[in-house]
Every structure is written in structure tokens, then in C-alpha cells.
Design a protein around this motif. Structure first.
Motif, short mmCIF file in Angstrom:
data_model
loop_
_atom_site.label_atom_id
_atom_site.label_comp_id
_atom_site.label_asym_id
_atom_site.label_seq_id
_atom_site.Cartn_x
_atom_site.Cartn_y
_atom_site.Cartn_z
N GLN A 262 15.33 -63.32 -19.75
CA GLN A 262 15.71 -62.63 -18.12
C GLN A 262 17.09 -61.46 -18.25
O GLN A 262 16.99 -60.65 -17.64
CB GLN A 262 16.51 -64.12 -17.49
N ASP B 174 10.53 -64.24 -18.51
CA ASP B 174 11.48 -64.60 -17.54
C ASP B 174 11.83 -63.41 -16.85
O ASP B 174 12.81 -62.81 -17.06
CB ASP B 174 12.57 -65.19 -18.21
N GLU B 175 11.58 -63.38 -15.68
CA GLU B 175 11.92 -62.47 -14.61
C GLU B 175 11.89 -61.13 -15.15
O GLU B 175 12.98 -60.40 -15.36
CB GLU B 175 13.40 -62.75 -14.05
N THR C 219 13.18 -71.28 -15.26
CA THR C 219 13.49 -70.86 -16.29
C THR C 219 13.58 -72.10 -17.36
O THR C 219 13.04 -72.15 -18.55
CB THR C 219 15.07 -70.27 -16.47
#
Ligand SMILES: Nc1ncnc2c1ncn2[C@@H]1O[C@H](COP(=O)(O)OP(=O)(O)OP(=O)(O)O)[C@@H](O)[C@H]1O
Ligand SMILES: [Mg+2]
Lengths: 252, 247
Positions: free
Chosen positions: A85, A162-163, A41
Motif C-alpha cells: 500500500q 495492495d491498493e 489488506t
């Protein structure tokens, strides 16, 4: 194309990224993989400028992005879309208003044109008949998809995720991965995805870098990853017993 | 000490970001309207109720403290009027609003910070500080002076009614009292204070929320700090402004 050169980042003396250099290619899904806490991240946020790197360079095509003054950064930022995320949808706005937000902010389109674009993006991520719902009324997977719709509303050249599929079931996760990959090819974006999900790696890993404890340990694609001889990477890839069994079968 | 100076420095850096040129005036206008409702109209009720009862209590207390016949009865109306205008409508209301809208602002912005909504704004190229804070500042600076006038009117009315129903003062002498040697400048003084206090409440609370790091626990702490710091600054500036404006 995004080029990162010798990027370093630390927080209060604690080194999080060490000398990262990598090229992310256009029209491909570029993956950053690594264990939880390895610095994925932080790397992504340093690339887009949400963190200031201590030293190093981030180039967007042939512009040295991380040294630009605020106003010129904004120009390049209008070409970026990012999926966070935790989705990061605006709580106080409906699904429709969320996707419309960047259009309101940065275009002079009429209301009809904006709604048309919003509906197009929502349809693209398969969110139908939910325009008037608030983020709190959506499931995790729907939130991610709305966030993707918002990220692509302005036809970005760069997409950062992000993810994108953490906390989703394997099927939904693959749907989202495929969606990101399709969008990347369709609009020939430069896409960077953070993940620690091996399913994603095997599905969409066109270019992969592996980070461990802030260092880039390995770089390659999804075919090379199974036969690499990088120790920490093997521990990561073959973490579960199923994968370990498959590997020993494969080696025989 | 160094920590304190950094804090003050960061506060002014944030203010500078807040007052830079808006990306899209029409979007800011819409946000300001929204904040006028959320922060302004929604505070009318609490300010009205509290002012009414404060006016009533001030009247009764003045009445019981001036029972001696050498004091003329109209003093009661006059006392209520001046307390409402000078202190209650601006300072006490500001302290109440610091509790209500201050914690609201800090937790709203703080939650946006920890859930990465502020990052999402930044990445789109929006000046998040300005987009989130400027409309709130404008809304409170416009609306709090209206609340102050409301507090004065409702408080004086409440005082009159309490005096009348309890029989401590007749409506005639109360009305005579609230007109007796009325100094219009006191209202100006009160409004000037209100504008300063509105700026303090909104900017301090927004500052606390904007720089939250962590999770919901830290958001809670930030909103407590927002209330405490803005209340303390209101009390401090009350002294400073009174010295400057009334001496
Ligand atoms: N704002 C910050 N301040 C201080 N340290 C931080 C900050 N952000 C991240 N770190 C530290 O940097 C390291 C890497 O964090 P990062 O969030 O990049 O991990 P990650 O690889 O994304 O993990 P995950 O897969 O769990 O999301 C961690 O040790 C974390 O404690
Ligand atoms: Mg992460």
C-alpha cells in the motif's frame, strides 16, 4: 491458481476475516474490493503468509502453502512479487539498487546481466533516467512504478498488489492498472489486487470479490457488478451521486 | 509478569531467527561493511571527544583530591589510567553508544517495519531478521572493542595534557604513573565487557525496532525504550561481569 478455503483471522478476539473461500485464477486480474477497514489488506497478507491465519487453507496450485515450514515457504515466496500500500521501497537504496535487490539476493547473475534486467524492468514500467535517485526523491506514482519493477524483477508467478493506485490522480491510476493487467497477461501470472477504486474495477475487473466486514458477500466480474442485487455491494458501487444518477438513467 | 516473560521469549525467538543460515553470504558481507562505517566509524568522533575530556577531568579531580604531600604525584597518572581502562572506556562509552547507535538502530528498523519494508523483504523470501540485524551485530562486536582501545588511549592522553597545562602534575611523573604496576588483564576485562555491551545495545535496540506496531509515534517510543532498556542492562551486566571477571 490460488485457492483459499474457509479462512478465518482475528486480532485479539476481534474477528477480521470470517470463513473466506475463493479461487483466484491464473492469467487474470483478480480484484478484492471493499470499504476501508473491511479486511482487504489482512486477507492479502494472510494469503501470502505475512499474517498467520487462525484456521483455513491457502493453496498455491496444489501446495498447501500456509502449513508449510518456513524454509519451504521461502521457495514459493521466491515466485511472488508484492506491491505494498505504501510502496515499501528500501529508503537507503537507489531506484536501481531497489530493483536489483531481489536479483542480488536470489540469482547468481553477473553484474552486467543484473543491470540489464533492472533496466528492462524499469523501462517496462516507464521509469527512465532515474536509476540513481533515492525513493525520497520520487513522486508517489513513480514510487509505485518502481515498486512494480522490483516486484517483477524475478519474473514472479504470483503478483499481489495492495491498493496500487490509492493516492494517485485518475489518469496515472489507470496507467498503473493497465500496466498490471498487461504484465499479468504477458507473463500469465496470477494477480490479486486490493482496491476500493471503482475506476479500476471497471477497467480491469476480470474477477472480483467483494468483502464487507470480513465476510465475502459477492463474487463476479465487472459486467455483473452493475446488476447485482447484493445490498452492501450496491451501496459501495453506487456510492457517489454520479454513479447513482447513471444507475437511475440505466434502469429507466 | 506474563507480559515480561512473553517479551523475553520473543527476544530469544528473534535471536534464533537472526542466527539462522544467511541466504547469500556476499550480500551479508556487503551489509556488514556498510554497518561498520555507519555504526562504527561514525562513532569515533564522539567517543574521542568525550574520552579526551573525561581523561582531563579525572586527572584534575584526582590532583585536587590528593594535594596532601604524602601522596606521590604519580598517583594522578595511575588514577586516570585505571579509571579509563576499568570503567570509562567500556561502561561509560557503552552508555553513550546506547544513546547514539541504539536509538539509530531502533528507529531505522522500526521505520522499516511500519512502512512495510520488512514485509517486502519477507515476501521476497529474505530472512528479514537476519538480514537486518546480523550485520549490525557483527559490525558492533568487531568495532566497539576498537573504540574501547581508542577511548583508553585518548583519555589517558587528555589526562596528561590537562595535568601538564594546568601544572598539577609534570609529564614525567604522569608518564611514570600510567606505567606504574600496570595490569594488562584490566584491558582484557574491559574488552570482554565491551563485547557483551555491544551485543546488548544492538540486539535490544533491534528487538525494539523489529516489533514496532503502528506509526512514527511508536517508532519514537521504541527508540526511547531501546536506549533505556539497553542502558539498564549494561549497568546490570557491568555488576555481574565485574564480579565474575575480577573476583
Ligand atoms: N495488525 C493488526 N492488529 C490488530 N488489528 C488489525 C491489524 N491489522 C488490521 N487490523 C484490523 O483489521 C481490520 C481490517 O483492516 P485492513 O487493513 O485489512 O482494512 P482494509 O480493507 O485494507 O482497509 P483500507 O482500504 O483502508 O486499506 C481493521 O478493523 C483493522 O483495525
Ligand atoms: Mg488496506
Amino acid at each position: 491458481m490460488i485457492t483459499v478455503k474457509n479462512l478465518n483471522k482475528s486480532f485479539n478476539g476481534h474477528r477480521v476475516l470470517e470463513n473466506i473461500s475463493v479461487v483466484f485464477e491464473t492469467g487474470k486480474t483478480n480484484l478484492i474490493i471493499g470499504q476501508s477497514g473491511s479486511g482487504k489488506t489482512v486477507l492479502l497478507k494472510s494469503i501470502v503468509g505475512l499474517h498467520d491465519a487462525d484456521s483455513g487453507e491457502v493453496w498455491f496450485e496444489d501446495t498447501l502453502f500456509n502449513k508449510l515450514p518456513f524454509l519451504e515457504k521461502k521457495v514459493i515466496r521466491s515466485e511472488m512479487g508484492m506491491l505494498f500500500q505504501g510502496s515499501a521501497l528500501f529508503d537507503s537504496l537507489t531506484v536501481e539498487q531497489n530493483v536489483q535487490f531481489p536479483l542480488d539476493m536470489f540469482t547468481n547473475k553477473t553484474n552486467e546481466e543484473k543491470i540489464e534486467r533492472v533496466n528492462f524492468c524499469l523501462k517496462r514500467v516507464n521509469i527512465l533516467n532515474s536509476n540513481q535517485l533515492f525513493p525520497s526523491e520520487l513522486s508517489g506514482g513513480m514510487k509505485k512504478r518502481v515498486a512494480i519493477a522490483r516486484a517483477i524483477a524475478l519474473n514472479p508467478k504470483y503478483l499481489f498488489c495492495d491498493e496500487p493506485n490509492s493516492g494517485l490522480d485518475p489518469l496515472t491510476a489507470i496507467v498503473i492498472d493497465e500496466l498490471i493487467k498487461e504484465l499479468t497477461m504477458e507473463y500469465s501470472m496470477t494477480t490479486i489486487i486490493n482496491t476500493h477504486d471503482m475506476n479500476s474495477v471497471m477497467e480491469i475487473g476480470e474477477k472480483i470479490i467483494f468483502i464487507s466486514k470480513g465476510l465475502k458477500c459477492w463474487e463476479g466480474d465487472k459486467n455483473e457488478i452493475l446488476i447485482s442485487d447484493c445490498g452492501p455491494l450496491n451501496d459501495f458501487v453506487f456510492a457517489n451521486s454520479l454513479a447513482k444518477r447513471l444507475r437511475s438513467e440505466y434502469r429507466k | 509478569m506474563i507480559k515480561f516473560l512473553t517479551l523475553v521469549g520473543n527476544y530469544f525467538i528473534l535471536l534464533k531467527k537472526v542466527f539462522s543460515k544467511p541466504e547469500k553470504p556476499s550480500v551479508y558481507y556487503k551489509q556488514t561493511m556498510r554497518e561498520l562505517v555507519f555504526l562504527g566509524l561514525n562513532s569515533v568522533g564522539i567517543i574521542a571527544i568525550i574520552s579526551f575530556f573525561m581523561g582531563a577531568v579525572i586527572t584534575l579531580q584526582t590532583a585536587y583530591n590528593t594535594e596532601n604531600p604524602i601522596y606521590p604525584k604519580y598517583l594522578i597518572g595511575l588514577g586516570c589510567r585505571d579509571s579509563m581502562i576499568l570503567e570509562f572506556s567500556s561502561t561509560i562509552s557503552a552508555l553513550i553508544l546506547a544513546g547514539k547507535i541504539g536509538s539509530n538502530i531502533a528507529s531505522e528498523i522500526g521505520t522499516m517495519r511500519v512502512t512495510e519494508q520488512i514485509d517486502a523483504l519477507e515476501i521476497m523470501g529474505v530472512n528479514s531478521a537476519s538480514y537486518l540485524i546480523l550485520p549490525k551485530l557483527v559490525a558492533t562486536i568487531i568495532f566497539n572493542p576498537i573504540l574501547t582501545l581508542l577511548a583508553i588511549a585518548v583519555g589517558i592522553t587528555g589526562g596528561g595534557l590537562a595535568g601538564w597545562f594546568s601544572g598539577v602534575v609534570t609529564p614525567e611523573s604522569y608518564i611514570y604513573g600510567i606505567q606504574y604496576e600496570f595490569i594488562p588483564y584490566y584491558i582484557t576485562y574491559s574488552e570482554i565487557k565491551t563485547v557483551f555491551f555491544a551485543f546488548i545495545i544492538t540486539s535490544i535496540s533491534a528487538f525494539q525496532g523489529y516489533y514496532v506496531e503502528g506509526g512514527s509515534l511508536e517508532v519514537g517510543k521504541a527508540s526511547t525504550k531501546a536506549v533505556v532498556y539497553s542502558s539498564l542492562l549494561i549497568l546490570l551486566f557491568n555488576v555481574i561481569l565485574t564480579q565474575l571477571l575480577l573476583s
